[in-house]
Design a protein around this motif. Structure first.
Motif, PDB file in Angstrom:
ATOM      1  N   GLN A  38       0.834  -1.199   0.000  1.00  0.00           N
ATOM      2  CA  GLN A  38       0.000   0.000   0.000  1.00  0.00           C
ATOM      3  C   GLN A  38       0.875   1.258   0.000  1.00  0.00           C
ATOM      4  OE1 GLN A  38      -3.315   0.141  -0.256  1.00  0.00           O
ATOM      5  NE2 GLN A  38      -3.583  -2.071  -0.248  1.00  0.00           N
ATOM      6  N   TYR A 111       2.516   4.895   6.299  1.00  0.00           N
ATOM      7  CA  TYR A 111       1.465   4.727   5.296  1.00  0.00           C
ATOM      8  C   TYR A 111       0.753   6.054   5.055  1.00  0.00           C
ATOM      9  CZ  TYR A 111       2.033  -0.291   5.913  1.00  0.00           C
ATOM     10  OH  TYR A 111       2.539  -1.562   5.952  1.00  0.00           O
ATOM     11  N   THR A 112       0.279   6.242   3.831  1.00  0.00           N
ATOM     12  CA  THR A 112      -0.459   7.466   3.522  1.00  0.00           C
ATOM     13  C   THR A 112      -1.843   7.452   4.153  1.00  0.00           C
ATOM     14  OG1 THR A 112      -1.334   6.569   1.455  1.00  0.00           O
ATOM     15  CG2 THR A 112       0.751   7.797   1.332  1.00  0.00           C
ATOM     16  N   ASP A 113      -2.368   6.264   4.440  1.00  0.00           N
ATOM     17  CA  ASP A 113      -3.691   6.118   5.041  1.00  0.00           C
ATOM     18  C   ASP A 113      -3.646   4.902   5.972  1.00  0.00           C
ATOM     19  OD1 ASP A 113      -6.342   5.619   5.678  1.00  0.00           O
ATOM     20  OD2 ASP A 113      -7.067   5.774   3.629  1.00  0.00           O
ATOM     21  N   LEU A 115      -5.889   3.088   7.173  1.00  0.00           N
ATOM     22  CA  LEU A 115      -6.811   2.031   6.759  1.00  0.00           C
ATOM     23  C   LEU A 115      -6.131   1.076   5.780  1.00  0.00           C
ATOM     24  CD1 LEU A 115      -9.657   0.799   6.734  1.00  0.00           C
ATOM     25  CD2 LEU A 115     -10.220   2.410   4.907  1.00  0.00           C
ATOM     26  N   THR A 116      -5.332   1.607   4.867  1.00  0.00           N
ATOM     27  CA  THR A 116      -4.675   0.740   3.890  1.00  0.00           C
ATOM     28  C   THR A 116      -3.619  -0.147   4.537  1.00  0.00           C
ATOM     29  OG1 THR A 116      -3.046   2.420   3.254  1.00  0.00           O
ATOM     30  CG2 THR A 116      -5.106   2.335   1.978  1.00  0.00           C
TER      31      THR A 116
END
Length: 182
Positions: A38, A111-113, A115-116
Motif C-alpha cells: 500500500q 502509510y499514507t492512510d 486504513l490501507t
C-alpha cells in the motif's frame, strides 16, 4: 516527501460478459491490478536505496513460470467504503510474494492512510471493480453481480510507482514507474 507502492499488472483472459461495461460504469479508469504494498511515504533522499533494494529483490525472485495464474470467483463488498472487489480463489503465490515484500520493506512504515495498512497486514488478493460508490449506486451495482463472476488471468509484471501525489495521472505516468517482469 514522495509516495511509493507496489502492485501487479493483471491481464484477464476469461471474464463475464458484463465485466468491461461494469468497470466503465462503477470503477475508475486505471489498469487492472492487485496492490501488494500500500502507498507509503518516503523521503526523497531515501529513494535510491529503496530502488536498489526492490530491484535486487526482483532480480533474484524465483517465479520459474514468469507469471502467476489467478482465478477470481468471490464477490467481496465493503459497503461503508462503497467498494466492490473480486477475491482470488487461491492467492497462495501472490500472498507469499506480498509477505516477502512486506518483510523487505519493513523499514518503510509511514502509510499514507492507516486504513490501507490493515489491508496490507490482512492481505487478501483481490481486484477492485467498483469504488467510491454512493449507497444507491452500490445497490445498483450489486444487482448486476448476481450471476457468473469468475475471472481468470495472469500476472506477469510488478509496477513500482514513486509519485508526489496519489493521483491517477501521476500513478499512470510511465516516468514515475519502474516495471519488473516476472
Amino acid at each position: 516527501m514522495k509516495i511509493f507502492a507496489l502492485y501487479t499488472n493483471l491481464t484477464l483472459y476469461q471474464k463475464p460478459t458484463w465485466f468491461d461495461e461494469f468497470r466503465v460504469q462503477y470503477d475508475e479508469p486505471c489498469e487492472l491490478h492487485i496492490t501488494l504494498i500500500q502507498p507509503r511515504f518516503i523521503e526523497e533522499g531515501d529513494i535510491p536505496a529503496l530502488k536498489e533494494l526492490v530491484s535486487a529483490f526482483f532480480a533474484k525472485m524465483p517465479i520459474s513460470a514468469h507469471k502467476i495464474d489467478v482465478t477470481f470467483g468471490e464477490v467481496s463488498v465493503k459497503s461503508g467504503l462503497g467498494a466492490i472487489m473480486l477475491v482470488a480463489k487461491d492467492g497462495g503465490t501472490l500472498a507469499r510474494l506480498q509477505k516477502n515484500l512486506r518483510t523487505l520493506l519493513s523499514a518503510y512504515r509511514t502509510y499514507t492512510d492507516p486504513l490501507t495498512q490493515s489491508y496490507e497486514e490482512n492481505f487478501e488478493p483481490h481486484v477492485t471493480i467498483g469504488k467510491n460508490l454512493s449507497e444507491d449506486r452500490y445497490q445498483e451495482a450489486l444487482r448486476i453481480l448476481k450471476g457468473d463472476v469468475i475471472c481468470v488471468g495472469i500476472v506477469d509484471e510488478i509496477v513500482f510507482p514513486i509519485v508526489r501525489q496519489t493521483t491517477l495521472e501521476e500513478a499512470c505516468n510511465p516516468a514515475n514507474q519502474t516495471r519488473y517482469r516476472l
